[in-house]
Design an enzyme around this catalytic site. Sequence first.
Site, PDB file in Angstrom:
ATOM      1  N   LYS A   1       0.815  -1.222   0.000  1.00 60.90           N
ATOM      2  CA  LYS A   1       0.000   0.000   0.000  1.00 60.90           C
ATOM      3  C   LYS A   1       0.843   1.265   0.000  1.00 60.90           C
ATOM      4  CE  LYS A   1      -4.459  -1.521   1.683  1.00 60.90           C
ATOM      5  NZ  LYS A   1      -5.484  -1.472   2.727  1.00 60.90           N
TER       6      LYS A   1
ATOM      7  N   LYS B   1      -6.816  -9.316 -10.069  1.00 55.96           N
ATOM      8  CA  LYS B   1      -8.065  -9.630  -9.372  1.00 55.96           C
ATOM      9  C   LYS B   1      -8.997  -8.422  -9.374  1.00 55.96           C
ATOM     10  CE  LYS B   1      -7.442  -8.662  -4.512  1.00 55.96           C
ATOM     11  NZ  LYS B   1      -7.597  -9.090  -3.143  1.00 55.96           N
TER      12      LYS B   1
ATOM     13  N   LYS C   1     -11.522  -2.901  -5.895  1.00 59.83           N
ATOM     14  CA  LYS C   1     -12.078  -1.550  -5.837  1.00 59.83           C
ATOM     15  C   LYS C   1     -11.029  -0.497  -6.181  1.00 59.83           C
ATOM     16  CE  LYS C   1     -11.057  -1.827  -1.005  1.00 59.83           C
ATOM     17  NZ  LYS C   1     -11.524  -2.363   0.248  1.00 59.83           N
TER      18      LYS C   1
HETATM   19  P1  AMP Z   1     -11.299  -5.869   0.006  1.00 64.58           P
HETATM   20  O1  AMP Z   1     -12.259  -5.514  -1.083  1.00 64.58           O
HETATM   21  O2  AMP Z   1      -9.884  -5.992  -0.471  1.00 64.58           O
HETATM   22  O3  AMP Z   1     -11.446  -4.998   1.232  1.00 64.58           O
HETATM   23  O4  AMP Z   1     -11.640  -7.354   0.490  1.00 64.58           O
HETATM   24  C1  AMP Z   1     -12.764  -7.686   1.250  1.00 64.58           C
HETATM   25  C2  AMP Z   1     -12.946  -9.208   1.200  1.00 64.58           C
HETATM   26  O5  AMP Z   1     -13.306  -9.625  -0.115  1.00 64.58           O
HETATM   27  C3  AMP Z   1     -11.707 -10.024   1.577  1.00 64.58           C
HETATM   28  O6  AMP Z   1     -12.136 -11.165   2.317  1.00 64.58           O
HETATM   29  C4  AMP Z   1     -11.127 -10.425   0.246  1.00 64.58           C
HETATM   30  O7  AMP Z   1     -10.395 -11.613   0.310  1.00 64.58           O
HETATM   31  C5  AMP Z   1     -12.379 -10.575  -0.627  1.00 64.58           C
HETATM   32  N1  AMP Z   1     -12.069 -10.223  -2.022  1.00 64.58           N
HETATM   33  C6  AMP Z   1     -11.679  -8.996  -2.476  1.00 64.58           C
HETATM   34  N2  AMP Z   1     -11.508  -8.996  -3.805  1.00 64.58           N
HETATM   35  C7  AMP Z   1     -11.772 -10.268  -4.220  1.00 64.58           C
HETATM   36  C8  AMP Z   1     -11.759 -10.915  -5.512  1.00 64.58           C
HETATM   37  N3  AMP Z   1     -11.456 -10.272  -6.617  1.00 64.58           N
HETATM   38  N4  AMP Z   1     -12.108 -12.219  -5.549  1.00 64.58           N
HETATM   39  C9  AMP Z   1     -12.428 -12.897  -4.429  1.00 64.58           C
HETATM   40  N5  AMP Z   1     -12.454 -12.339  -3.198  1.00 64.58           N
HETATM   41  C10 AMP Z   1     -12.126 -11.040  -3.085  1.00 64.58           C
END
Ligand code: AMP
Length: 331
Positions: free
Chosen positions: A114, A197, A200
Site C-alpha cells: 500500500k 483480481k 475496488k
Molecule cells: P477488500 O475488497 O480488499 O477490502 O476485500 C474484502 C474481502 O473480499 C476479503 O475477504 C477479500 O479476500 C475478498 N475479495 C476482495 N476482492 C476479491 C476478488 N477479486 N475475488 C475474491 N475475493 C475477493
Amino acid sequence: MTKPRIYSGMQPSSGSLHLGNFVGALTHWRQLQEEGDAFFSIVDLHALTSIQDPKVLRQQVRTLAAQYIAGGIDPQSSCLYVQSHVSAHAEMAWLLSIITGFGEASRMTQFKDKTAKKGIEAANVGLFTYPILMAGDILLYDTNLVPVGADQKQHVELTRDLGERFNKRYGETFTIPQPRIAAETARIMDLQDPTRKMSKSAETDKGIVWLLDEPSRTLKKIKSAVTDTDGSIRVDAENKPGVTNLLGILSAFTGRTTAELADEYDGQGYGVFKVAVADAVIGELAPIRERTLELLDDPAELDRILEANAARAREVADATLHRAMRAMGLR
Ligand code: AMP
Ligand code: TRP
C-alpha cells in the site's frame, strides 16, 4: 461440542461491494454462519486509514451493513456490528501494540504494497498499525475461525503470534484463532484485465461488477468482458484468463464445476456463453440489490439493528479487554 466462534470483517471503503467480495467473502460467511457463532464487523476504524470525508464514510458504513444483510447475513443469529461502536477495539490495539515488535510490524506485506506507490513518508502511522488493530478485533471475541482471502493470511498469522506471546508473558488470556483461507477458485478477476483480481482500487470500473449496479449495466459489463480470439470455452488460466474467469463466475453462481460448464458451452460461441454468465449473476444479484436499496431507504431501522448488535458485541469484547488489562497489571 460447542459451536466454533467465527469472526470476519470488511472495510467500508467503497460505495458498494463487488462480485469478488460477494463470491470470495460474503457467500463464504453466509455458509459459515450456519456452522458457528459468528461475528461480522464493518471495520470503520480500519477504513479511516484511507477515507477522509466523514459523510462518505458514514454512508459507506450503512451501505455495507445493508449489503451484508441483503446478501444473507442474518443479524438475528450472527452479530453484525460496526467496529467503532465497540470502544474495546481501539483499547485492545494499544495493549497489543506493546507486545508487537517494530520489525515484526514492518514485515507486513500489505503495508509494503500500500505504501509502494507514494513511499513510506506519505503513509500515516495508522496504516502501519492496521494489522495490530485487526489482531485485536479477532482476539477480543475468543475467535476460533477467521474466514479471509489469501491476502489477509499474514495478518491472521500475526494475530496468532501476538495471542501466543501475550498468553506466555501474562498468563492464559486469549483463544488462538485459525485462518480459513478462501479457495483460489473463489478469486474473481477483473473483466477488462483478467490477469488482475477484481479490486475496488482498479483505475476504471468497467471490469468491476458492483452489487449496486443496475442489471442492464451488469449485462453490459459482462458482455464486454475481455476474452481471446481462439473461440473455445475451456479452463486455461495461462492462455485464456478471461474465459477461465467467466467459467469461474458461472460456477460460483450455479454450483456446477467449471469442467462441466466448459463441456456444455464449448462450441456455442462467446456471445451465448456471456449471456448465460450474465443471467446467472443477475438472477442472484438483482434481488440483493433491491433488498439493499429497501434497507437503505429506512436508515433509522438499519441503525437500530446495528446498535442492538453492538450491545451484544460490547458484552463479549469488554469481558476480554478487562481480562487482558488485569493480566497486564491495569485496572
Ligand atoms: P477488500 O475488497 O480488499 O477490502 O476485500 C474484502 C474481502 O473480499 C476479503 O475477504 C477479500 O479476500 C475478498 N475479495 C476482495 N476482492 C476479491 C476478488 N477479486 N475475488 C475474491 N475475493 C475477493
Ligand atoms: N483487514 C481486513 C481486510 O482488509 C479487514 C479486517 C479487519 C478483518 N479486521 C478483521 C478481517 C478481522 C477478518 C478479521 O480485508
